[in-house]
Scaffold this motif. Structure first.
Motif, PDB file in Angstrom:
ATOM      1  N   HIS A 126      -4.926   4.227   4.404  1.00 43.87           N
ATOM      2  CA  HIS A 126      -6.159   3.521   4.784  1.00 43.87           C
ATOM      3  C   HIS A 126      -7.117   4.507   5.433  1.00 43.87           C
ATOM      4  N   TYR A 185       0.829  -1.217   0.000  1.00 44.63           N
ATOM      5  CA  TYR A 185       0.000   0.000   0.000  1.00 44.63           C
ATOM      6  C   TYR A 185       0.860   1.262   0.000  1.00 44.63           C
ATOM      7  N   ASP A 209      -0.178   1.187   5.676  1.00 44.73           N
ATOM      8  CA  ASP A 209      -0.410   2.059   4.515  1.00 44.73           C
ATOM      9  C   ASP A 209       0.829   2.908   4.263  1.00 44.73           C
TER      10      ASP A 209
END
Length: 465
Positions: free
Chosen positions: A225, A220, A416
């Protein structure tokens, strides 16, 4: 010291890295390439090294894309020692046995139903699975020492290894290797998959204070997120809204970590009266049921607050209306329930498992909902649904997508972008970073955000350290 990359290079799955030092060959992970390709050419290709020459495998964690080709490694001649944490050892056994079972089934199915557009004279075509159950069981014979976090151990006279908690799934680790070569000490850290800080079940990811080289995941690396509390609230809303409108909620779920985290939040939602106490939850995945039992056997690996629950004989994964569906008959029976059920079934990307049967029954009903709580690779059924396909093909039937589709990415077990940058920043004196486990475009974005020399290796590329 040299490192070569044999999987998860400019790609998200198939983690496999080879470190060579003082004549010792150490493999870090040996994962499967995923995304509807479990039986395809990529997994069956040569590894890029000779399996019989590998002395040790250090396993970061038990996800299929990190351990899924270990039985193939053994089948092709590996004779060394596999070293990991005790929880990873138990979970990896479960994952490899399940993978072997699915491959046997898939090979049998394909042999019986060859593509009708060619070979129509040929009643059945023999398709070989990558490996079979006996290979998975045999692989367990090569698991040797089990490791505790923070406790260094000698791999050889000149190489020592320390596992750090990666906070990703139960037993997951980042692996720190220190080696003396020509009287010079060199250190390298393999991140494995990095978890999120501040999650309810597991501890925050850890790092050593300083390292020369870092091999780092970037799944990610290009996005943030949603906040965790927003994600939990959206899950509760999706369930309440769907049940109030007379439908069922289908949650395609990954058997390790995601399932247990969702069970924990369903339990908490009922306790806090955000979900009805009469909510019926069906865990329809033999693998997820077994994984949950393994989680319950390792209370020491959880956060302090969860440990205390276990100590006071409260199981955070047990809720009032929870039903375990191990047998196929139980799974089929769930589809007779028209409303009021939360159905959690594997697989998370809908590439196999029982979830496809539930989608076949629920996807075309506008009162139902499908809640995706994890990553979906390109080319998977989950991704097609998430991307807004009007119809999808399941078991040779074209089905309209009428159910409400929720994508709640805050439950990801992966850090993330901000968390990844922060993880990297905590480590001092890095001479070089290698990015793995991400799409190429994501890596190019992430590369700009971290300090120092950064490489994005190609498959089978070798670097001298």
């Amino acid at each position: 010291m040299k490192i070569s990359f044999h999987g998860a290079n400019q790609d998200v799955t198939g983690s496999c890295h080879l470190l060579e030092c003082n004549g010792t060959k150490i493999l870090i992970d040996c994962g499967m390439f995923q995304g509807g390709r479990e039986l395809e050419e990529e997994n069956a290709e040569p590894f890029g090294f000779e399996p019989e020459e590998i002395d040790f495998v250090l396993l970061t964690h038990a996800h299929l894309d990190h351990c899924g080709r270990l039985p193939l490694l053994v089948k092709r001649g590996f004779k060394g020692e596999i070293i990991t944490t005790s929880a990873t050892r138990e979970l990896a056994r479960l994952v490899m046995v399940d993978a072997a079972h699915l491959q046997e089934e898939e090979a049998l199915h394909r042999s019986r139903h060859p593509k009708s557009n060619h070979n129509h004279h040929n009643k059945s075509t023999e398709i070989s699975p990558l490996y079979v159950l006996v290979d998975a069981f045999r692989t367990m014979d090569f698991f040797g020492r089990t490791v505790h976090y923070h406790q260094p151990f000698q791999l050889t006279e000149t190489i020592s290894v320390t596992f750090y908690d990666a906070g990703h799934i139960l037993g997951s680790a980042s692996i720190y290797i220190s080696a003396v070569e020509d009287n010079i000490k060199k250190t390298i850290l393999f991140s494995g998959d990095i978890g999120n800080s501040g999650r309810p079940l597991l501890n925050d990811p850890e790092t050593p204070a300083e390292v020369d080289y870092v091999v780092m995941e970037t799944t990610y690396g290009d996005r943030l997120h949603r906040s965790f509390s927003d994600s939990v609230n959206e899950l509760y809303h999706a369930i309440e809204h769907t049940i109030n409108h007379g439908g069922n909620v289908i949650i395609p779920t990954f058997a390790l970590e995601r399932t247990q985290e969702i069970l924990y939040f369903l339990n908490r939602g009922i306790e806090q009266q955000q979900l009805s106490s009469s909510t019926q939850v069906f865990l329809d995945s033999p693998m997820a049921i077994s994984a949950t039992q393994i989680f319950e056997r390792h209370p020491a690996l959880f956060r302090e607050s969860i440990k205390q629950l276990f100590d006071s004989k409260k199981d955070p994964f047990q809720l009032p209306g929870l039903h375990f569906s191990r047998e196929t008959a139980d799974s089929i029976a769930i589809n007779r329930i028209q409303s009021g059920a939360v159905i959690m079934a594997g697989s998370g990307m809908c590439t196999g498992g029982r979830v496809r049967h539930h989608l076949q029954h629920g996807l075309s009903r506008s009162e139902c909902a499908v809640v995706f709580v994890g990553y979906a690779s390109q080319g998977t059924l989950a991704r097609r649904i998430i991307d807004g396909a009007k119809t999808v093909r399941i078991f040779n039937e074209e089905l309209p997508v009428r159910a409400n589709i929720y994508t709640i990415n805050g439950f990801s077990a992966h850090a993330d972008q901000a968390e990844l940058v922060n993880w990297h920043k905590k480590i001092k004196n890095i001479k070089g970073t290698f990015l793995v486990h991400g799409d190429f475009k994501v890596m190019q974005t992430f590369k700009q955000l971290i300090a120092g020399k950064v490489d994005v290796p190609e498959k089978n590329q070798i670097f001298n350290l």
